[in-house]
Design an enzyme around this catalytic site. Structure first.
Site, PDB file in Angstrom:
ATOM      1  N   ASP A   1       0.798  -1.231   0.000  1.00 14.27           N
ATOM      2  CA  ASP A   1       0.000   0.000   0.000  1.00 14.27           C
ATOM      3  C   ASP A   1       0.834   1.285   0.000  1.00 14.27           C
ATOM      4  OD1 ASP A   1       1.012  -0.141   2.524  1.00 14.27           O
ATOM      5  OD2 ASP A   1      -0.804   0.533   3.506  1.00 14.27           O
ATOM      6  N   GLU A   2       2.044   1.210  -0.435  1.00  9.42           N
ATOM      7  CA  GLU A   2       2.892   2.405  -0.443  1.00  9.42           C
ATOM      8  C   GLU A   2       3.703   2.463  -1.722  1.00  9.42           C
ATOM      9  OE1 GLU A   2       5.288   3.130   3.409  1.00  9.42           O
ATOM     10  OE2 GLU A   2       4.847   0.991   3.238  1.00  9.42           O
TER      11      GLU A   2
END
Length: 678
Positions: free
Chosen positions: A120-121
């Site tokens: 998620d980054e």
DNA sequence: ACGGCTTAAACC
DNA sequence: TGGTTTAAG
């Protein structure tokens, strides 16, 4: 190695984008009624409400924290909505989150070099985009600035003015007398705001971001500051704010691509009295090297000055895939057959993910690694060093399963001290397994021009994955008590571990009626132990029946498999290629050929492709020999495939350098890929 | 010996 | 190298 002054360091714009409580958002997108409610994602609901792995901001306000148990969360916040992580094959299945993460990456990757840092980054290098904007449409020329950009937090700028702050931000962005760094950063703010809006629009996910251009420690600053204002906000770190930010930063919070949070951070505090990054500045490089070695010393000296020298890598995809599960305390596995059962499940998941990777990204992994943790029941203290083992990765579920199990056995022998142990003694008192994982690494791109043959081979291996589920008929004699233990309410883990205790296992051969069985994948040695294998299923008679049916009549197991079946129908002969090869080197023979120590013999076997496999950086080996493809077989292949095959069959090329095994002529298709690869 | 599961990277 | 260790989230 840290580079003190990367040439490219001049005035860049680096951003870090971090999805807000990502798993929660994924679940809220699926169930929109959960939006705005205190929500957490939890896995394994059975024990004390399961463990939280993501917590919405509403829930955080009530004091709910990650790594609480579900019950604690309920206590802290009675209205909390707990959503369970999907479970497949008795373990958490994160695929929905993975693919949601890819959605985001594919949007963000459009505007600059993009690096997937985690599920998620991402990091973005927006320098080019910012430069273009500055050249073509600088902020001060715009009649209006994006509202979202105006909401940015600018480090070092007071934000107290209430309504005025947007105006201050506008002024900051449009300042005429700003230096180039700040101007670029101003453009970066607008670009980032745009991207965040686009992500929101196209995925419904909100995210937070930070950007900086300090030419120092880009990732660190980005990471640091994007965590600063969440959720759904963005932060900017102008060059002028860096020194202060760094100097007061607690040393353990220093994030530089991992490191200082743990032991090293503690040592700095206790041994050198360093509490903040600023404190570190007092030490000379050599002093630091004396304490921590040359490399770490230099590295510390650099990062204290914000120098990391790491660029944003343009990598959108993960470098490895893994599937694992822990079996804590009383659930520790104690029989080989249970271990095998779980390895089979983990391998299945891994294989599935590898298949998607081939299809979607045209790349293949070449190393399979098995990882386990264990303790000896007598020695309560021996919980450490169960060795990991790896071998060349062969595609196909059954192969991965077989190799994983062989690797495990090799590791187990080593763990136990080289000798002893009857594998079949399902009752044994010595070891306990508390964790298992299989992973695939060394992923390389499939060279262009070979895509259709890869699809072809890939489909060959995906079909029997379904066969392994159902066609291989395992008869597991469940004792009454075991069956009773499996009420629907029980946790999947509980069910799945049932067979471990008291099962007598009957191994049977594959169902020979299965038209699609191919010995490459379902051979004698591929017999799998698969008690009630789908752990989510309640293992009733009727179900196991229906399972074997599902195996024989392959249909309705999903589009992918159906497709492969259709492909298979016309052309069984490629299967024979594999089959023949495998039959030519059965386990037993192989073992006699390799004169090897006991402990390595198993892992050699897992190695399977006995000849091979130093194919340089490509390092793929699928274990069949190109020269075994007979012309008559070739003729049966689709023209397209034939053409591709011929394109790598360049008989005069030889790549087998390496320590010549007896069979120096052995070359696999992988070798032929090499010259084409790059 | 209950915070589970993934990924990455440094180091030897 | 492969295998171990550390870290993060």
């Amino acid at each position: 190695m840290p580079v003190a002054r990367p040439e490219t360091s001049d005035a860049r714009v680096i951003a870090h984008v971090d999805m807000d409580c990502f798993y929660v958002q994924v679940e809220q997108r699926r169930q929109p009624e959960l939006r705005g409610l205190p929500t957490a994602v939890v896995q394994y609901n059975e024990w004390q409400g399961g463990g939280l792995i993501a917590v919405s901001y509403e829930a955080r306000k009530c004091g709910v924290k990650r790594s609480m148990r579900g019950d604690e969360a309920k206590a802290a916040c009675p209205e909390i909505q707990l959503v369970q992580v999907p479970v497949a094959r008795g373990k958490a299945d994160l695929n929905t989150y993975r693919s949601a993460g890819s959605e985001v990456v594919s949007i963000l990757a459009q505007s600059g070099r993009c690096e997937r840092a985690s599920i998620d980054e991402v990091y973005l290098d927006l320098t080019d985009a910012a430069e273009s904007m500055l050249a073509d449409a600088p902020p001060e020329s715009l009649e209006s600035i994006d509202e979202e950009a105006l909401k940015s937090h600018i480090l070092g700028m007071s934000r107290e003015d209430g309504d005025d702050f947007k105006e201050s931000v506008r002024e900051w962005i449009c300042r005429k007398d700003a230096d180039r760094r700040d101007k670029l950063l101003g453009c970066g703010m607008i670009i980032v705001a745009e991207l965040r809006k686009q992500v929101l629009k196209e995925t419904e996910f909100s995210c937070s971001a930070a950007s900086n251009n300090t030419e120092l420690n880009k990732q660190m600053l980005a990471k640091l500051s994007s965590g600063m204002n969440k959720p759904a906000q963005q932060t900017v770190v102008p060059y002028s704010a860096v020194q202060e930010l760094l100097s007061s930063l607690p040393i353990k919070k220093m994030y530089v691509r991992k490191q200082l949070g743990g032991k090293l951070g503690t040592s700095l505090q206790t041994d050198l009295g360093v509490d903040t990054v600023g404190d570190l500045l007092q030490f000379s490089e050599t002093k630091l090297q004396e304490h921590y070695g040359v490399n770490t010393g230099t590295w510390l000296w650099n990062i204290s000055r914000g120098i990391s020298g790491e660029e944003v890598q343009g990598r959108l995809l993960p470098k490895s895939h893994g599937s694992g599960k822990t079996f804590p305390g009383p659930r520790a596995l104690k029989s080989l057959s249970t271990v095998q059962h779980w390895l089979n499940s983990l391998s299945e998941e891994l294989s599935e993910r590898l298949s998607s990777d081939v299809e979607q990204n045209k790349r293949m992994a070449s190393t399979l690694t098995l990882h386990a943790s264990a303790f000896r029941s007598k020695d309560s203290d021996s919980h450490k060093k169960f060795p990991s083992k790896s071998c060349p990765l062969r595609y196909g579920v059954a192969k991965i399963q077989e190799d994983a199990f062989n690797l495990f056995q090799a590791a187990l022998r080593e763990y136990m001290g080289t000798f002893g142990m009857k594998p079949q003694g399902n009752k044994q008192e010595t070891w306990r397994i508390t964790g298992l994982s299989v992973s695939a690494s060394k992923i390389v791109d499939i060279p262009s021009g070979t895509s259709s043959i890869m699809r072809y081979f890939q489909s060959q291996s995906t079909v029997p994955s379904c066969a392994a589920d159902g066609c291989v008929q395992e008869h597991v004699a469940m004792t009454p008590s075991a069956s009773e233990g499996c009420s629907e309410q029980r946790s999947v883990e509980t069910q799945a571990t049932v067979p471990e205790e008291d099962t007598s296992v009957t191994y049977t051969l594959p169902n020979s009626e299965n038209q699609y069985k191919d010995n490459d994948l379902v051979s004698e040695k591929d017999v799998v132990f698969c008690p009630s294998n789908n752990a989510t299923d309640v293992p009733t008679q009727s179900q196991s029946q229906s399972q074997s049916n599902k195996g024989t009549q392959i249909k309705k197991t999903g589009r992918k498999i159906n497709n492969s079946k259709e492909q298979n129908l016309g052309m069984p002969s490629i299967v024979d290629i594999f089959k023949n090869y495998n039959n030519a080197t059965p386990q037993s023979k192989q073992e006699t050929q390799e004169d090897s120590t006991v402990s390595s013999s198993t892992s050699k076997r897992a190695n399977f492709s006995s000849s091979s496999s130093h194919c340089g950086e490509v390092n793929q080996d699928w274990g069949y020999k190109i020269d075994e493809i007979d012309q008559s077989v070739m003729d049966e292949l689709p023209v397209e495939i034939q053409r591709e095959l011929r394109s790598f069959i360049r008989p005069n090329k030889r790549f087998n350098t390496g320590k010549g095994k007896s069979d120096g002529s052995a070359s696999s298709i992988a070798h032929y890929f090499q010259p084409l690869n790059r």
